[in-house]
Structures are given as C-alpha cells and as structure tokens.
Write a protein that holds these residues in place. Structure first.
Motif, PDB file in Angstrom:
ATOM      1  N   GLU A 233      21.612  14.592  -4.344  1.00 43.79           N
ATOM      2  CA  GLU A 233      20.753  13.229  -4.022  1.00 43.79           C
ATOM      3  C   GLU A 233      19.531  13.840  -3.330  1.00 43.79           C
ATOM      4  O   GLU A 233      19.625  14.676  -2.603  1.00 43.79           O
ATOM      5  N   PRO A 234      18.485  12.752  -3.176  1.00 43.57           N
ATOM      6  CA  PRO A 234      17.504  13.242  -2.210  1.00 43.57           C
ATOM      7  C   PRO A 234      17.505  13.008  -0.988  1.00 43.57           C
ATOM      8  O   PRO A 234      18.824  12.422  -0.535  1.00 43.57           O
ATOM      9  N   LEU A 235      16.826  13.599   0.007  1.00 42.46           N
ATOM     10  CA  LEU A 235      17.161  13.388   1.375  1.00 42.46           C
ATOM     11  C   LEU A 235      16.876  12.110   1.752  1.00 42.46           C
ATOM     12  O   LEU A 235      16.027  11.288   1.444  1.00 42.46           O
ATOM     13  N   ASN A 236      17.977  11.615   2.725  1.00 46.64           N
ATOM     14  CA  ASN A 236      17.684  10.122   3.197  1.00 46.64           C
ATOM     15  C   ASN A 236      16.499  10.229   4.197  1.00 46.64           C
ATOM     16  O   ASN A 236      15.832  10.995   4.602  1.00 46.64           O
ATOM     17  N   LYS A 238      16.199   9.667   7.425  1.00 42.68           N
ATOM     18  CA  LYS A 238      16.219  10.588   8.717  1.00 42.68           C
ATOM     19  C   LYS A 238      15.913  11.977   8.348  1.00 42.68           C
ATOM     20  O   LYS A 238      15.166  12.863   9.115  1.00 42.68           O
ATOM     21  N   ASP A 239      16.704  12.844   7.346  1.00 45.63           N
ATOM     22  CA  ASP A 239      16.670  13.897   6.934  1.00 45.63           C
ATOM     23  C   ASP A 239      15.390  14.295   6.310  1.00 45.63           C
ATOM     24  O   ASP A 239      14.630  15.431   6.640  1.00 45.63           O
ATOM     25  N   SER A 240      14.690  13.384   5.747  1.00 43.78           N
ATOM     26  CA  SER A 240      13.322  13.567   5.115  1.00 43.78           C
ATOM     27  C   SER A 240      12.430  13.790   6.112  1.00 43.78           C
ATOM     28  O   SER A 240      11.473  14.643   6.211  1.00 43.78           O
ATOM     29  N   GLN A 241      12.507  12.853   7.224  1.00 44.96           N
ATOM     30  CA  GLN A 241      11.495  13.204   8.520  1.00 44.96           C
ATOM     31  C   GLN A 241      11.658  14.082   9.273  1.00 44.96           C
ATOM     32  O   GLN A 241      10.761  14.758   9.734  1.00 44.96           O
ATOM     33  N   LEU A 242      12.807  14.504   9.427  1.00 50.37           N
ATOM     34  CA  LEU A 242      13.164  15.729  10.077  1.00 50.37           C
ATOM     35  C   LEU A 242      12.816  17.150   9.591  1.00 50.37           C
ATOM     36  O   LEU A 242      12.062  18.003  10.320  1.00 50.37           O
ATOM     37  N   PHE A 243      12.803  17.090   8.290  1.00 52.38           N
ATOM     38  CA  PHE A 243      12.550  18.193   7.508  1.00 52.38           C
ATOM     39  C   PHE A 243      11.075  18.421   7.519  1.00 52.38           C
ATOM     40  O   PHE A 243      10.377  19.386   7.831  1.00 52.38           O
ATOM     41  N   LYS A 269      12.612   8.120   1.564  1.00 52.37           N
ATOM     42  CA  LYS A 269      13.890   9.058   0.852  1.00 52.37           C
ATOM     43  C   LYS A 269      13.141  10.002  -0.195  1.00 52.37           C
ATOM     44  O   LYS A 269      12.466   9.566  -1.092  1.00 52.37           O
ATOM     45  N   GLU A 270      13.239  11.325   0.228  1.00 55.26           N
ATOM     46  CA  GLU A 270      12.360  12.290  -0.647  1.00 55.26           C
ATOM     47  C   GLU A 270      13.093  13.416  -1.449  1.00 55.26           C
ATOM     48  O   GLU A 270      14.164  13.803  -0.555  1.00 55.26           O
ATOM     49  N   ALA A 271      12.617  14.324  -2.027  1.00 57.21           N
ATOM     50  CA  ALA A 271      12.947  15.460  -2.338  1.00 57.21           C
ATOM     51  C   ALA A 271      12.150  16.722  -1.497  1.00 57.21           C
ATOM     52  O   ALA A 271      11.048  16.429  -1.119  1.00 57.21           O
ATOM     53  N   HIS A 272      12.916  17.626  -1.312  1.00 61.37           N
ATOM     54  CA  HIS A 272      12.528  18.852  -0.531  1.00 61.37           C
ATOM     55  C   HIS A 272      11.168  18.974  -0.993  1.00 61.37           C
ATOM     56  O   HIS A 272      10.009  19.159  -0.078  1.00 61.37           O
ATOM     57  N   TYR A 273      10.923  19.128  -2.260  1.00 63.36           N
ATOM     58  CA  TYR A 273       9.670  19.935  -2.660  1.00 63.36           C
ATOM     59  C   TYR A 273       8.363  19.065  -2.313  1.00 63.36           C
ATOM     60  O   TYR A 273       7.511  19.509  -1.993  1.00 63.36           O
ATOM     61  N   PHE A 274       8.495  17.544  -2.343  1.00 65.47           N
ATOM     62  CA  PHE A 274       7.275  16.844  -2.410  1.00 65.47           C
ATOM     63  C   PHE A 274       6.875  16.789  -0.696  1.00 65.47           C
ATOM     64  O   PHE A 274       6.002  16.584  -0.228  1.00 65.47           O
ATOM     65  N   ILE A 275       8.157  16.806  -0.153  1.00 59.84           N
ATOM     66  CA  ILE A 275       7.788  17.083   1.522  1.00 59.84           C
ATOM     67  C   ILE A 275       7.191  18.043   1.948  1.00 59.84           C
ATOM     68  O   ILE A 275       6.196  18.358   2.847  1.00 59.84           O
ATOM     69  N   GLN A 276       7.539  19.141   1.265  1.00 60.09           N
ATOM     70  CA  GLN A 276       7.068  20.565   1.424  1.00 60.09           C
ATOM     71  C   GLN A 276       5.251  20.469   1.097  1.00 60.09           C
ATOM     72  O   GLN A 276       4.907  21.031   1.688  1.00 60.09           O
ATOM     73  N   LEU A 277       5.118  19.864  -0.007  1.00 61.12           N
ATOM     74  CA  LEU A 277       3.648  19.642  -0.404  1.00 61.12           C
ATOM     75  C   LEU A 277       2.908  18.990   0.432  1.00 61.12           C
ATOM     76  O   LEU A 277       1.671  19.338   0.886  1.00 61.12           O
ATOM     77  N   ILE A 386      11.028   8.898  -8.199  1.00 66.32           N
ATOM     78  CA  ILE A 386      11.675   9.886  -7.520  1.00 66.32           C
ATOM     79  C   ILE A 386      11.068  10.254  -6.092  1.00 66.32           C
ATOM     80  O   ILE A 386      11.813  10.857  -5.299  1.00 66.32           O
ATOM     81  N   SER A 387       9.872   9.715  -5.910  1.00 63.34           N
ATOM     82  CA  SER A 387       8.962  10.340  -4.690  1.00 63.34           C
ATOM     83  C   SER A 387       7.922   9.101  -4.284  1.00 63.34           C
ATOM     84  O   SER A 387       7.458   8.848  -5.290  1.00 63.34           O
ATOM     85  N   ARG A 388       7.939   8.724  -2.996  1.00 63.18           N
ATOM     86  CA  ARG A 388       6.915   7.964  -2.816  1.00 63.18           C
ATOM     87  C   ARG A 388       5.488   8.458  -2.874  1.00 63.18           C
ATOM     88  O   ARG A 388       4.473   7.847  -3.124  1.00 63.18           O
ATOM     89  N   ILE A 389       5.458   9.934  -2.591  1.00 67.27           N
ATOM     90  CA  ILE A 389       4.200  10.563  -2.616  1.00 67.27           C
ATOM     91  C   ILE A 389       3.713  10.696  -4.242  1.00 67.27           C
ATOM     92  O   ILE A 389       2.709  10.297  -4.495  1.00 67.27           O
ATOM     93  N   LEU A 390       4.675  10.876  -5.277  1.00 64.93           N
ATOM     94  CA  LEU A 390       4.312  10.826  -6.463  1.00 64.93           C
ATOM     95  C   LEU A 390       3.741   9.673  -7.167  1.00 64.93           C
ATOM     96  O   LEU A 390       3.112   9.398  -7.722  1.00 64.93           O
ATOM     97  N   ALA A 391       4.641   8.502  -6.333  1.00 66.74           N
ATOM     98  CA  ALA A 391       4.230   6.988  -6.919  1.00 66.74           C
ATOM     99  C   ALA A 391       2.811   6.764  -6.426  1.00 66.74           C
ATOM    100  O   ALA A 391       1.975   6.131  -7.214  1.00 66.74           O
ATOM    101  N   ASP A 392       2.486   7.263  -5.152  1.00 70.48           N
ATOM    102  CA  ASP A 392       1.308   6.952  -4.552  1.00 70.48           C
ATOM    103  C   ASP A 392      -0.112   7.586  -5.600  1.00 70.48           C
ATOM    104  O   ASP A 392      -0.906   7.077  -5.807  1.00 70.48           O
TER     105      ASP A 392
END
Length: 408
Positions: A233-236, A238-243, A269-277, A386-392
C-alpha cells in the motif's frame, strides 16, 4: 508549530529517487516486512509481489532479506540486465556478471557457489546429487537442455532451504518474447512452476511491469496461481509526512509555518518515489541548513517539480503515447483528467469514457493497465490518482475541459 511529527522521530535518510534502498535509507513497511518474512518461513510458500512502477518492490524484498538474513537464506537475481535464457543460464552456472546476482547471507553464498562450482569445474559430465549433468559449449545447448541443467542445480539446493528472488522478471519475459517467440517465454514460466510444484525452491517474484499483465497477454495466468500475493500500500498521511521530513533532515533543511502547511496538503497518501522527488527538488533549490517558512517559496519549488519540463514526471505523459494504442491513450487522458477532482467508481468513469472505449470490458482492461503502469490506484472499487503530486502535474497540463496541452 510543527504538526508533521515530533523531532525525535526524524532521522536523516538519503534522497535516492527511483533506486533500491536498504538499511538506514529504508523507511516504513514494518508490518509488511514481517508478513513477507513469516510467509517465507513456511515450507513451500512462494510469493508474488505485484505492483506499479517505482513502488518500492525491490527495496522491500531486499530489505527483508537483509534484515532477517539469520532466518532467511536468499539468492537475489536482478533480471534487468539479463535478456535471454542463455544469459540466464550463463549467469547462474558460470556466475558471470556478479553484480546481477547477490547473496543475502554468507550461508547462501557458500551453499550456492560450492554447488555451482562443483558443476562448472568439470568440463564434460558431473554428478549433482543423483543426477548427471553434461556440460559443454553454451552455444551447443538448446533452451530445454539449459533448463534441465538449471533444474538439477536448483534442486540440489533444496535441502538447504534456498529462497530464489527473481526481480524484474516481467521485463525479462518480454525480452525473451522479442528475441524469440512467446512459446519460449511460456516454457520458462512453466519451468518456474514445475520447480515450485516440487517444493524444491521457494521463490519471490516481482517486476516493474506487472507480471499479471504479461501473463494475461500470454494467456497463462494459471502459471502463478500457486503463489501467495503480497500487495504494498502507499504510505499513510503520518508516514508520508515523516518520510519527507527525514529526507530533508539529510541536508538539515527545515520547513515551518505556511510552507509546512502547503507541504502537508500534498503529502496525504503517497508512494516513496514521489515524496523523494519533492524532497530532491527542495534540496536542489535550497542551501544546506536553510529554514523555509513562506508558502510562496515552497510553491515555487513545487511548481518546478510539476512543470511541463519536469523530466521526472514527463515520462508519465510520453508513456501513454508510446505504449497505449490511439483509442486507449485518448480515453486514458480523459480518465486521468476527471480523477483529479474526486475518487470515481467504474460506473462514474464509464459514463464519460464509454463513448470512446465502447465496451465495459475494454474500459476495465484499460483501468487495470493504468494501475499496473503506475497512474492510478483502485481502493475498494474507487479509482484515484496514485499520487497527489502526479495529479497536480496532470491537471496543470492535460485538462479535459481546456484541451490536452494547457499551462495553468
């Protein structure tokens, strides 16, 4: 006030977008790691890990084997660099291209290398267990003979409880098809099934292009129905923001105030990859140790990430044209544009896409393809990006109500 997480939980994590990570740079998935380990400790259980591109599947498997190496004896084979059955055979039997084969414990290395060395040190004929294996020039062997050779070696490993990890298997199967024919790919998949049916070797299979999609095209989905699936699953929130905070901690960059509120709105609610980007783009535009408080400062950085010239995200547009037919491509663009505003179920999507794709089965196939290619998620029969970043990124440039090519 920092609402993301308490400072004592923030540990520096290196920003490595798109590449497998382990150890200190691996984040989250504690429960999923336990699930994978516990299943592999059961005799005869093999695991299929489906999922879209850049979903962290390789990192997940590698970290599990590293973290529990005292309990799991695993051989990891990166098939991304292997493009034919002959190369696969050569990699294992002669241990060439060692950067494509990895052992997650000294025990695994000793077991595998000692067994294979006994096979390859004698040129003509050797005995492995109770089976004789004839060796000769690689060019003299047909695919069937090579697979029989490999079966003998891998069965020999059975008593030592070896887990065979085949990463990027979907790309490998597609390479076999392109250089030979689909029968070669099917025979390879049958060979893997036979190996599992005899419970000689446990397997973990994963890949960037969903193995399910590949098997569906070959019409041999039954060749993996013996494997247990583990879906990531994608990160929830809390975990998305902590990462995100941990990534910025690696450069001692701090985000506060209105800038922080803006980031919180994107990291739900994000995947690791988009948070890294996102974190990587901030690091590129800020100094080590910088403090960012103004929303406009972080918005400028975010707009660069989601701009039409963003190399990291442009691939999601070009891939539609390259890998989807004309009808599916046109329909996919409309679906993605509509999904920006809300989650939609199948009937909602069919209401505005049915005139293009016509059949419900055709639309269902397209939605599955968009999931597998890493555009959307299906959450309890509700579809979303799959990602708010990709959606934007998509909404800024490919809006159905303003035409395909727009800049907002």
């Amino acid at each position: 006030m920092d609402k993301i997480i308490d400072n004592e939980e923030i540990k520096p994590i290196e920003i490595i977008p798109g590449a497998p990570v382990e150890g200190e740079n691996f984040f989250g998935r504690k429960k999923e790691l336990e699930i994978l380990k516990n299943n592999l400790l059961k005799p005869g259980v093999s695991i299929l890990i489906p999922g879209p591109r850049r979903w962290g599947k390789s990192s997940y498997v590698r970290e599990c084997m590293r973290r529990y190496e005292s309990e799991l004896t695993a051989i990891y084979i990166d098939l991304h660099r292997v493009h034919s059955l002959k190369e696969f055979y050569d990699l294992i039997m002669k241990q060439k291209e060692n950067n494509s084969i990895e052992f997650f414990s000294r025990k695994a290395e000793d077991i595998f290398k000692n067994t294979v060395n006994k096979v390859t040190e004698i040129i003509n004929k050797v005995t492995v267990g109770e089976s004789e294996i004839s060796l000769g020039k690689l060019d003299d062997k047909n695919d069937h003979v090579m697979m029989e050779d490999l079966m003998g070696v891998l069965i020999k490993l059975r008593d030592k409880k070896i887990i065979l990890i085949l990463d990027e298997i979907s790309d490998f199967i597609m390479d076999i098809q392109s250089k030979g024919n689909k029968d070669d790919a099917i025979e390879f998949l049958k060979w893997l099934r036979t190996l599992r049916n005899h419970q000689k070797v446990q397997m973990v299979i994963t890949g960037s292009i969903s193995i399910k999609s590949v098997l569906r095209e070959l019409k041999v989905q039954d060749l993996i129905n013996d494997m247990k699936e583990i879906e990531l699953e994608p990160l929830n929130k809390k975990d998305s923001q902590l990462f995100f905070k941990c990534l910025l901690k690696s450069r001692e960059i701090v985000i506060k105030g209105d800038a922080l509120k803006f980031c919180e709105g994107k990291l739900i609610k994000e995947a690791h990859y988009f948070i890294q980007l996102f974190a990587d783009r901030i690091v590129e535009n800020c100094n080590t140790g910088e403090i960012i408080e103004e929303a406009d400062d972080i918005k400028d950085i975010y707009n660069k990430l989601t701009s039409k010239t963003s190399e990291a995200l442009e691939d999601y547009h070009s891939r539609l044209k390259e890998h989807f037919n004309t009808t599916d491509c046109a329909c996919a663009k409309i679906i993605l544009a509509h999904l920006y505003d809300a989650e939609l179920d199948f009937e909602d999507i069919y209401a505005f896409a049915g005139s293009i794709i016509q059949t419900k089965q055709g639309l269902l196939d397209l939605l599955i393809r968009l999931e597998e290619e890493g555009y959307i998620l299906n959450n309890f029969e509700k579809y979303t990006f799959i990602s708010r970043i990709l959606a934007d990124y998509w909404h800024r440039h490919f809006r159905y109500d303003k035409g395909e090519d727009v800049c907002v």
